[in-house]
Design an enzyme around this catalytic site. Structure first.
Site, PDB file in Angstrom:
ATOM      1  N   ASN A 135       0.960 -13.131   1.619  1.00 22.94           N
ATOM      2  CA  ASN A 135       1.565 -11.789   1.682  1.00 22.94           C
ATOM      3  C   ASN A 135       0.848 -10.792   0.779  1.00 22.94           C
ATOM      4  O   ASN A 135       1.336  -9.686   0.561  1.00 22.94           O
ATOM      5  CB  ASN A 135       3.061 -11.849   1.326  1.00 22.94           C
ATOM      6  CG  ASN A 135       3.315 -12.279  -0.123  1.00 22.94           C
ATOM      7  OD1 ASN A 135       2.370 -12.477  -0.895  1.00 22.94           O
ATOM      8  ND2 ASN A 135       4.572 -12.415  -0.496  1.00 22.94           N
ATOM      9  N   HIS A 137       0.176 -11.167  -2.477  1.00 22.04           N
ATOM     10  CA  HIS A 137       0.518 -11.154  -3.904  1.00 22.04           C
ATOM     11  C   HIS A 137      -0.604 -11.737  -4.759  1.00 22.04           C
ATOM     12  O   HIS A 137      -1.396 -12.554  -4.301  1.00 22.04           O
ATOM     13  CB  HIS A 137       1.873 -11.841  -4.180  1.00 22.04           C
ATOM     14  CG  HIS A 137       1.883 -13.326  -4.112  1.00 22.04           C
ATOM     15  ND1 HIS A 137       3.027 -14.058  -3.898  1.00 22.04           N
ATOM     16  CD2 HIS A 137       0.890 -14.253  -4.236  1.00 22.04           C
ATOM     17  CE1 HIS A 137       2.745 -15.349  -3.912  1.00 22.04           C
ATOM     18  NE2 HIS A 137       1.463 -15.489  -4.112  1.00 22.04           N
ATOM     19  N   GLU A 142       4.872  -9.619  -6.114  1.00 18.92           N
ATOM     20  CA  GLU A 142       5.164  -9.592  -4.686  1.00 18.92           C
ATOM     21  C   GLU A 142       4.988  -8.169  -4.149  1.00 18.92           C
ATOM     22  O   GLU A 142       4.937  -7.203  -4.922  1.00 18.92           O
ATOM     23  CB  GLU A 142       6.606 -10.065  -4.453  1.00 18.92           C
ATOM     24  CG  GLU A 142       6.890 -11.487  -4.947  1.00 18.92           C
ATOM     25  CD  GLU A 142       6.279 -12.581  -4.077  1.00 18.92           C
ATOM     26  OE1 GLU A 142       5.257 -12.337  -3.410  1.00 18.92           O
ATOM     27  OE2 GLU A 142       6.822 -13.706  -4.073  1.00 18.92           O
TER      28      GLU A 142
HETATM   29  P1  PGA Z   1      -2.167 -21.146  -3.098  1.00 18.73           P
HETATM   30  O1  PGA Z   1      -1.297 -19.915  -3.642  1.00 18.73           O
HETATM   31  O2  PGA Z   1      -3.380 -21.155  -3.962  1.00 18.73           O
HETATM   32  O3  PGA Z   1      -1.329 -22.365  -3.332  1.00 18.73           O
HETATM   33  O4  PGA Z   1      -2.477 -20.849  -1.684  1.00 18.73           O
HETATM   34  C1  PGA Z   1      -1.954 -18.716  -3.908  1.00 18.73           C
HETATM   35  C2  PGA Z   1      -0.954 -17.742  -4.472  1.00 18.73           C
HETATM   36  O5  PGA Z   1       0.207 -17.780  -4.039  1.00 18.73           O
HETATM   37  O6  PGA Z   1      -1.333 -16.938  -5.334  1.00 18.73           O
END
Ligand code: PGA
Length: 259
Positions: A135, A137, A142
């Site tokens: 998304n 973030h 967020e």
């Molecule tokens: P992930 O998460 O490395 O487990 O894909 C990335 C994030 O949410 O910043």
């Protein structure tokens, strides 16, 4: 911004590790900003191999990006546990030089202020390692996060809680709150290295690099950063409109111009 597109996570991790080791050799007490999640693991594995081969990281300092609220540090899904398992131990960092926000503090706002103070008192983060959420973030900032936010309490989106539920016994066990460095905190780092692997990150990468700077895609704030480098594999680069240009730029990068 510099966008590096290569075939494999390992090649990208090696480039970033080269850049970090070069800085550590110049400044042994370098300050690293430490991301968690699955994305930075190839980089941490590469750095661990350098340590095993004799590179000394024992004066390097670290500040994690975020921590869940309410998980004790010994909980296997706490970021304190992740950092100890994947970074502090394997790289030979001294635990007393590695910091996380205190997600178990009675006064979380005060804990957030203390964390900001500790980062500033260290002289600031030299290299901030980042992943990116599907998304958009970074850290747990967020969509909708203030572009100048500082370390604070955030509520996780249900998308993020679902994405992270794979690490927990059930969705109900995923905390709903966290303490995270803010986007303004991340912007203060001297260099930002963002990693993205896989087609499920392609849209977020395209919005971050080529979309408008917007709180709707928090990673797009890196367009305002003086030295942000995106390390992306081909699947994560698939929606970039200017990927030919980024690849030409990388192929023609002068040898003296280091990352
Ligand atoms: P992930 O998460 O490395 O487990 O894909 C990335 C994030 O949410 O910043």
């Amino acid at each position: 911004m510099e966008i590096i597109i290569l075939d494999t996570e390992e090649e990208l991790a090696r480039l970033a590790a080269d850049a970090i080791v070069r800085r550590v050799q110049r400044s042994p007490d370098l300050v690293l900003g430490l991301a968690t999640g699955s994305t930075p693991l190839p980089l941490y594995r590469d750095l661990a191999q350098r340590h095993a081969a004799g590179v000394n990281f024992s004066s390097v300092r670290g500040f994690a990006l975020d921590e869940y609220v309410g998980l004790p540090p010994e909980h296997t899904q706490s970021y304190a546990h992740y950092i100890a398992e994947n970074v502090t131990g394997p790289l030979g960092l001294r635990p007393e030089l590695v910091h996380l926000p205190d997600g178990n503090a009675d006064d979380l706002e005060e804990a957030a202020r203390r964390y900001e103070h500790a980062i500033r008192a260290s002289g600031g983060v030299d290299v901030q390692i980042l992943g990116i959420g599907a998304n958009g973030h970074i850290g747990f900032n967020e969509p909708g996060s203030s572009l100048l936010s500082r370390t604070r309490i955030k509520t996780l989106t249900s998308k993020t809680r679902h994405d992270n539920a794979r690490f927990f016994t059930s969705l109900d066990d995923v905390p709903s709150h966290c303490l995270t460095q803010g986007l303004g905190t991340i912007l203060d780092a001297r260099t930002a290295f963002l990693f993205a692997f896989g087609g499920h990150k392609a849209e977020a990468v395209a919005r971050a690099v080529e979309g408008p700077v917007s709180a709707s895609c928090p990673a797009s704030v890196l367009q305002l950063h003086q030295h942000a480098v995106f390390f992306v594999d081909r699947a994560a680069a698939a929606q970039l409109r200017r990927s030919d240009y980024y690849q030409e730029t990388w192929a023609a990068k002068p040898a003296w111009q280091l990352l």
